[in-house]
Scaffold this active site. Structure first.
Site, PDB file in Angstrom:
ATOM      1  CE1 TYR A  44      -4.340  -2.941   4.526  1.00 36.78           C
ATOM      2  CE2 TYR A  44      -3.727  -0.655   4.110  1.00 36.78           C
ATOM      3  CZ  TYR A  44      -4.013  -1.920   3.646  1.00 36.78           C
ATOM      4  OH  TYR A  44      -3.963  -2.172   2.304  1.00 36.78           O
ATOM      5  CB  THR A  49      -0.920   0.012   1.238  1.00 32.94           C
ATOM      6  OG1 THR A  49      -1.462   1.314   1.428  1.00 32.94           O
ATOM      7  CG2 THR A  49      -0.166  -0.351   2.504  1.00 32.94           C
TER       8      THR A  49
END
Ligand code: UDP
Length: 325
Positions: A141, A117
């Site tokens: 995350y 990400t």
């Protein structure tokens, strides 16, 4: 020879599966169907319901289907949930990925592609973000993803094993053939939410923050069509099979659109105004995330074919209509 796609019943994984079968690859999808949807998986792929951390299962699939490469999408992706349930996120993302990686190494799989990400980069990193900018993830995350990147790097140094990390910017849109799309009932992403507003399923679109240091005060992101993301993975797969060294690539177009730019595009596509509401900033949202995609273009020859916000919005809307019908 087969490709094992974990999370292949999810949004991006189901597009990947179509991308692979469309070019004649054999595909095994491993998905526990907690957020995935059986109906999104190509009928030409074999869907196995199970856990990526189930090493006996992974090894059996590798042996039975002659798996030579793994593309690992399975994981939890909601940033606020990761703040509320960090240990669940580290378990499902980091710990499960470690188990999958180990099973791959032991089963002789030498090629591994991992979904990472853009949120691994430091908040004050220089935009557009190149892969060499510092990584200081904020959310559990993002940390769960970066830890997996580190494990991959160490595993690739230690074993006969190579990997590609693809750092996604804002993935949106749907399969141009209408076979799959973003189907999560709990979607929080801007273009998905906008599509739900267009269909009247949600009364208005919240604009989270109008006081960001951006051209119009709203958050700026690099929206990439899911089909171009799939193409990036196919190139990464080909490169690994050809012996390419382990690498990390940003996946974005290198240009940003603000929340208001997205709203304007949606309004142009539908030919009417979208009901919106100015709301406070959402916790943890950075002002701007724009990729520098030079490395993937130069190294893998990646050429975006859907770099058009209106096309992304149209395909997302088409899928939303189909999905709701
Ligand atoms: N956003 C918004 N309203 C929404 C969803 C998102 O204003 O209903 C904004 C969000 O603050 C960010 C951008 O849209 O600036 C993209 O958010 P999204 O959740 O799509 O992706 P993220 O960048 O958080 O992964």
């Amino acid at each position: 020879m087969s490709v094992l796609v974990t999370g292949g019943a999810g949004y991006i994984g189901s597009h990947m599966t179509y991308g692979l079968v469309d070019r004649g690859e054999k595909v095994v999808v491993l998905d526990n169907l907690t957020t995935g949807n059986r109906g999104l998986v190509s009928e030409e792929a074999l869907l196995v319901e199970g856990e990526v951390a189930d090493q006996a299962l992974v090894k059996r699939l590798v042996a039975e289907h002659a798996v030579d490469a793994v593309i690992h999408f399975a994981g939890s992706i909601v940033v606020p949930d990761s703040v509320a349930e960090p240990l669940a996120y580290y378990g499902n993302n980091t710990v499960a990925s470690r188990a999958l990686m180990e099973a791959c190494v032991e089963a002789g799989v030498k090629a591994f592609i991992f979904s990472s990400t853009a949120t691994v980069y430091a908040e004050d990193a220089r935009q557009p973000l190149s892969e060499t900018e510092p990584t200081i993830p904020i959310s559990p995350y993002a940390k769960s993803k970066l830890m997996t990147e580190w494990m991959l790097a160490d595993a690739s140094r230690a074993y006969d094993f190579r990997h590609m990390v693809l750092r996604y910017f804002n993935v949106a849109g749907a399969d141009p053939a209408g076979r799959t799309g973003q189907s999560s009932p709990r979607a929080t992403h801007l273009i998905k939410r906008a599509a739900q507003v267009v269909l009247g399923r949600v009364p208005h679109l919240d604009i989270f923050g109008t006081d960001y240091p951006t051209h119009d005060g709203t958050g700026v992101r690099d929206y990439i069509h899911v089909s171009d993301l799939v193409a990036a993975h196919l190139l990464a797969l080909d490169a690994l099979r050809a012996g390419h060294a382990s690498s990390t690539f940003n996946c974005g177009y290198g240009r940003g659109a603000s929340v208001r730019d997205v709203i304007t595009t949606v309004e142009q596509v539908i030919g009417r105004e979208l009901p919106v509401k100015e709301s406070p900033r959402r916790a943890g949202d950075p002002p701007t995330l724009i990729a520098d995609p030079t490395r993937i273009k130069e190294t893998l020859g990646w050429t975006p074919r859907h770099d058009d916000l209106a096309e992304i919005v149209r395909s997302a809307l088409e899928w939303e209509r189909r999905f709701n019908a």
